[in-house]
Design a protein around this motif. Sequence first.
Motif, PDB file in Angstrom:
ATOM      1  N   LEU A   1       0.828  -1.213   0.000  1.00 60.08           N
ATOM      2  CA  LEU A   1       0.000   0.000   0.000  1.00 60.08           C
ATOM      3  C   LEU A   1       0.863   1.263   0.000  1.00 60.08           C
ATOM      4  O   LEU A   1       0.505   2.265  -0.627  1.00 60.08           O
ATOM      5  CB  LEU A   1      -0.928  -0.002   1.215  1.00 60.08           C
ATOM      6  N   ALA A   2       1.999   1.220   0.703  1.00 65.98           N
ATOM      7  CA  ALA A   2       2.902   2.377   0.705  1.00 65.98           C
ATOM      8  C   ALA A   2       3.453   2.635  -0.697  1.00 65.98           C
ATOM      9  O   ALA A   2       3.532   3.791  -1.142  1.00 65.98           O
ATOM     10  CB  ALA A   2       4.034   2.149   1.695  1.00 65.98           C
ATOM     11  N   LEU A   3       3.830   1.575  -1.415  1.00 60.65           N
ATOM     12  CA  LEU A   3       4.296   1.737  -2.791  1.00 60.65           C
ATOM     13  C   LEU A   3       3.184   2.265  -3.683  1.00 60.65           C
ATOM     14  O   LEU A   3       3.419   3.081  -4.595  1.00 60.65           O
ATOM     15  CB  LEU A   3       4.807   0.402  -3.334  1.00 60.65           C
ATOM     16  N   PHE A   4       1.945   1.852  -3.416  1.00 62.40           N
ATOM     17  CA  PHE A   4       0.813   2.311  -4.215  1.00 62.40           C
ATOM     18  C   PHE A   4       0.516   3.788  -3.955  1.00 62.40           C
ATOM     19  O   PHE A   4       0.340   4.577  -4.894  1.00 62.40           O
ATOM     20  CB  PHE A   4      -0.421   1.457  -3.884  1.00 62.40           C
ATOM     21  N   PHE A   5       0.491   4.199  -2.691  1.00 63.91           N
ATOM     22  CA  PHE A   5       0.177   5.580  -2.361  1.00 63.91           C
ATOM     23  C   PHE A   5       1.369   6.512  -2.563  1.00 63.91           C
ATOM     24  O   PHE A   5       1.210   7.737  -2.452  1.00 63.91           O
ATOM     25  CB  PHE A   5      -0.298   5.680  -0.906  1.00 63.91           C
ATOM     26  N   ASN A   6       2.528   5.964  -2.859  1.00 66.03           N
ATOM     27  CA  ASN A   6       3.682   6.812  -3.162  1.00 66.03           C
ATOM     28  C   ASN A   6       3.576   7.428  -4.556  1.00 66.03           C
ATOM     29  O   ASN A   6       4.308   8.374  -4.881  1.00 66.03           O
ATOM     30  CB  ASN A   6       4.970   5.997  -3.046  1.00 66.03           C
ATOM     31  N   LYS A   7       2.677   6.905  -5.370  1.00 65.40           N
ATOM     32  CA  LYS A   7       2.431   7.460  -6.698  1.00 65.40           C
ATOM     33  C   LYS A   7       1.364   8.562  -6.603  1.00 65.40           C
ATOM     34  O   LYS A   7       0.545   8.567  -5.695  1.00 65.40           O
ATOM     35  CB  LYS A   7       1.967   6.359  -7.653  1.00 65.40           C
ATOM     36  N   ARG A   8       1.387   9.458  -7.565  1.00 61.35           N
ATOM     37  CA  ARG A   8       0.421  10.556  -7.596  1.00 61.35           C
ATOM     38  C   ARG A   8      -0.768  10.162  -8.467  1.00 61.35           C
ATOM     39  O   ARG A   8      -0.599   9.766  -9.620  1.00 61.35           O
ATOM     40  CB  ARG A   8       1.076  11.824  -8.145  1.00 61.35           C
TER      41      ARG A   8
ATOM     42  N   GLY B   1      -7.389  11.747  -5.741  1.00 59.57           N
ATOM     43  CA  GLY B   1      -8.007  11.150  -4.555  1.00 59.57           C
ATOM     44  C   GLY B   1      -7.061  10.400  -3.664  1.00 59.57           C
ATOM     45  O   GLY B   1      -7.500   9.689  -2.752  1.00 59.57           O
ATOM     46  N   ARG B   2      -5.735  10.555  -3.899  1.00 65.00           N
ATOM     47  CA  ARG B   2      -4.761   9.809  -3.102  1.00 65.00           C
ATOM     48  C   ARG B   2      -4.809  10.197  -1.631  1.00 65.00           C
ATOM     49  O   ARG B   2      -4.795   9.328  -0.743  1.00 65.00           O
ATOM     50  CB  ARG B   2      -3.355  10.052  -3.652  1.00 65.00           C
ATOM     51  N   ASP B   3      -4.883  11.484  -1.346  1.00 62.23           N
ATOM     52  CA  ASP B   3      -4.876  11.949   0.041  1.00 62.23           C
ATOM     53  C   ASP B   3      -6.119  11.488   0.796  1.00 62.23           C
ATOM     54  O   ASP B   3      -6.050  11.129   1.974  1.00 62.23           O
ATOM     55  CB  ASP B   3      -4.763  13.472   0.088  1.00 62.23           C
ATOM     56  N   ILE B   4      -7.278  11.496   0.119  1.00 67.81           N
ATOM     57  CA  ILE B   4      -8.516  11.060   0.769  1.00 67.81           C
ATOM     58  C   ILE B   4      -8.466   9.574   1.084  1.00 67.81           C
ATOM     59  O   ILE B   4      -8.815   9.128   2.187  1.00 67.81           O
ATOM     60  CB  ILE B   4      -9.733  11.391  -0.127  1.00 67.81           C
ATOM     61  N   MET B   5      -8.008   8.774   0.113  1.00 67.21           N
ATOM     62  CA  MET B   5      -7.915   7.330   0.333  1.00 67.21           C
ATOM     63  C   MET B   5      -6.913   7.009   1.437  1.00 67.21           C
ATOM     64  O   MET B   5      -7.138   6.114   2.258  1.00 67.21           O
ATOM     65  CB  MET B   5      -7.521   6.634  -0.967  1.00 67.21           C
ATOM     66  N   ARG B   6      -5.809   7.754   1.474  1.00 69.07           N
ATOM     67  CA  ARG B   6      -4.809   7.518   2.506  1.00 69.07           C
ATOM     68  C   ARG B   6      -5.355   7.855   3.885  1.00 69.07           C
ATOM     69  O   ARG B   6      -5.058   7.172   4.875  1.00 69.07           O
ATOM     70  CB  ARG B   6      -3.563   8.349   2.196  1.00 69.07           C
ATOM     71  N   SER B   7      -6.157   8.897   3.973  1.00 70.40           N
ATOM     72  CA  SER B   7      -6.766   9.258   5.255  1.00 70.40           C
ATOM     73  C   SER B   7      -7.786   8.211   5.697  1.00 70.40           C
ATOM     74  O   SER B   7      -7.871   7.884   6.888  1.00 70.40           O
ATOM     75  CB  SER B   7      -7.450  10.629   5.137  1.00 70.40           C
ATOM     76  N   LEU B   8      -8.545   7.667   4.740  1.00 75.30           N
ATOM     77  CA  LEU B   8      -9.527   6.636   5.086  1.00 75.30           C
ATOM     78  C   LEU B   8      -8.849   5.363   5.584  1.00 75.30           C
ATOM     79  O   LEU B   8      -9.405   4.640   6.422  1.00 75.30           O
ATOM     80  CB  LEU B   8     -10.411   6.321   3.875  1.00 75.30           C
ATOM     81  N   MET B   9      -7.638   5.088   5.078  1.00 73.80           N
ATOM     82  CA  MET B   9      -6.919   3.898   5.512  1.00 73.80           C
ATOM     83  C   MET B   9      -6.532   3.971   6.985  1.00 73.80           C
ATOM     84  O   MET B   9      -6.360   2.948   7.644  1.00 73.80           O
ATOM     85  CB  MET B   9      -5.663   3.709   4.666  1.00 73.80           C
ATOM     86  N   LEU B  10      -6.412   5.186   7.506  1.00 74.93           N
ATOM     87  CA  LEU B  10      -6.007   5.352   8.903  1.00 74.93           C
ATOM     88  C   LEU B  10      -7.128   5.033   9.884  1.00 74.93           C
ATOM     89  O   LEU B  10      -6.877   4.922  11.088  1.00 74.93           O
ATOM     90  CB  LEU B  10      -5.515   6.782   9.148  1.00 74.93           C
ATOM     91  N   LEU B  11      -8.355   4.924   9.401  1.00 70.95           N
ATOM     92  CA  LEU B  11      -9.484   4.668  10.308  1.00 70.95           C
ATOM     93  C   LEU B  11      -9.319   3.352  11.055  1.00 70.95           C
ATOM     94  O   LEU B  11      -9.710   3.236  12.216  1.00 70.95           O
ATOM     95  CB  LEU B  11     -10.795   4.668   9.520  1.00 70.95           C
ATOM     96  N   ALA B  12      -8.766   2.353  10.377  1.00 73.51           N
ATOM     97  CA  ALA B  12      -8.581   1.053  11.034  1.00 73.51           C
ATOM     98  C   ALA B  12      -7.632   1.161  12.219  1.00 73.51           C
ATOM     99  O   ALA B  12      -7.786   0.460  13.220  1.00 73.51           O
ATOM    100  CB  ALA B  12      -8.053   0.037  10.026  1.00 73.51           C
ATOM    101  N   TRP B  13      -6.627   2.035  12.119  1.00 73.02           N
ATOM    102  CA  TRP B  13      -5.651   2.202  13.194  1.00 73.02           C
ATOM    103  C   TRP B  13      -6.161   3.132  14.282  1.00 73.02           C
ATOM    104  O   TRP B  13      -5.848   2.953  15.460  1.00 73.02           O
ATOM    105  CB  TRP B  13      -4.348   2.723  12.613  1.00 73.02           C
ATOM    106  N   LEU B  14      -6.974   4.118  13.913  1.00 71.09           N
ATOM    107  CA  LEU B  14      -7.475   5.082  14.882  1.00 71.09           C
ATOM    108  C   LEU B  14      -8.663   4.557  15.675  1.00 71.09           C
ATOM    109  O   LEU B  14      -8.967   5.079  16.745  1.00 71.09           O
ATOM    110  CB  LEU B  14      -7.876   6.382  14.161  1.00 71.09           C
ATOM    111  N   MET B  15      -9.323   3.535  15.159  1.00 70.73           N
ATOM    112  CA  MET B  15     -10.509   3.004  15.837  1.00 70.73           C
ATOM    113  C   MET B  15     -10.108   2.311  17.145  1.00 70.73           C
ATOM    114  O   MET B  15      -9.114   1.599  17.202  1.00 70.73           O
ATOM    115  CB  MET B  15     -11.226   2.011  14.922  1.00 70.73           C
ATOM    116  N   PRO B  16     -10.870   2.511  18.226  1.00 69.00           N
ATOM    117  CA  PRO B  16     -10.554   1.840  19.499  1.00 69.00           C
ATOM    118  C   PRO B  16     -10.543   0.317  19.362  1.00 69.00           C
ATOM    119  O   PRO B  16     -11.313  -0.258  18.587  1.00 69.00           O
ATOM    120  CB  PRO B  16     -11.673   2.307  20.437  1.00 69.00           C
TER     121      PRO B  16
END
Length: 314
Positions: free
Chosen positions: A110-117, A120-135
Amino acid sequence: MQQPEVRTMGQKTMGIKSVKTKGIRSWSSYLFVLPGLGFLVFFMFFPIAYNFWLSVKDVKVTNLNGEQHFVGFANYATIFKDELFTISLTNSIIFTGLSILFQFVIGFALALFFNKRFPGRDIMRSLMLLAWLMPIVITATLFKWMLAGDYGVFNYLLQTLGVIQQPVSWLTEADTSLYGTILANIWIGIPFNMIILLSGLQSLPDHLYEAAKLDGASRFQQFVHITLPLMRPTILVLLMLGVIYTFKVFDLIFIMTGGGPVNASFVLPLYAYQLSFITFDFSLGATVASIMFLILIALSAVYLWMLRKEEQTL
């Protein structure tokens, strides 16, 4: 002929005052360190030392306010002879190893995928953080519902795809309960791995890849000979942090399976919890915690050795 330097009484006094002022400033700088040092001593070093002291004594709920005998390493011998310790240690190694492996591989992809421009890259990357931020409590409860044998979404998808013919009780069968908790922990750790690796990828110099392209290197060759060697320090730090965090996971497994069935998903943190707060044998619980601490210290020593070796090769 050069005249000798003559210092007046005022100049000598000013020199003495400047020395005293420097001394006061040097001592005053230590005062700013004292709050942080006191915090570390009171909330970190003292609990660790007290836990080790508790592990060499015989402290139970029956003699908590009475006479407590020093037993040396007898508690460690008792733990090592316990079959449940072997089961817990084995499950902890499997849980940690598989979790770290899949978290790292998927997170790196995923890091290699989001390293490309791309749009909607920033939005998708922010949504990926929900799994880590969730209690953890919410994540464990959701996966407990999804992996349920009767109404779980996981069984429904696998049956729809034709992978399984009948529902599987993922968390209530001895063969699959541990892997159900591993699946949930992988989902939690992927965003953290992705963010750390992505930050490392974005710090790599672009001119190396441009030179490699001019030399005719393929993307796979660039990844093997440029990306991986330059990312090695970041990877070592990430793997070490992942092992430390995953090895002491308690709440996720406690909520999803409670260590069952038949101790199939029982890990060392649950073992220490059971000894301390269910059977109320505080010394044996402290012994298991001390063993966990020593294992992590040994792994940290290996990490520091690899890091020093890495620095020497640069």
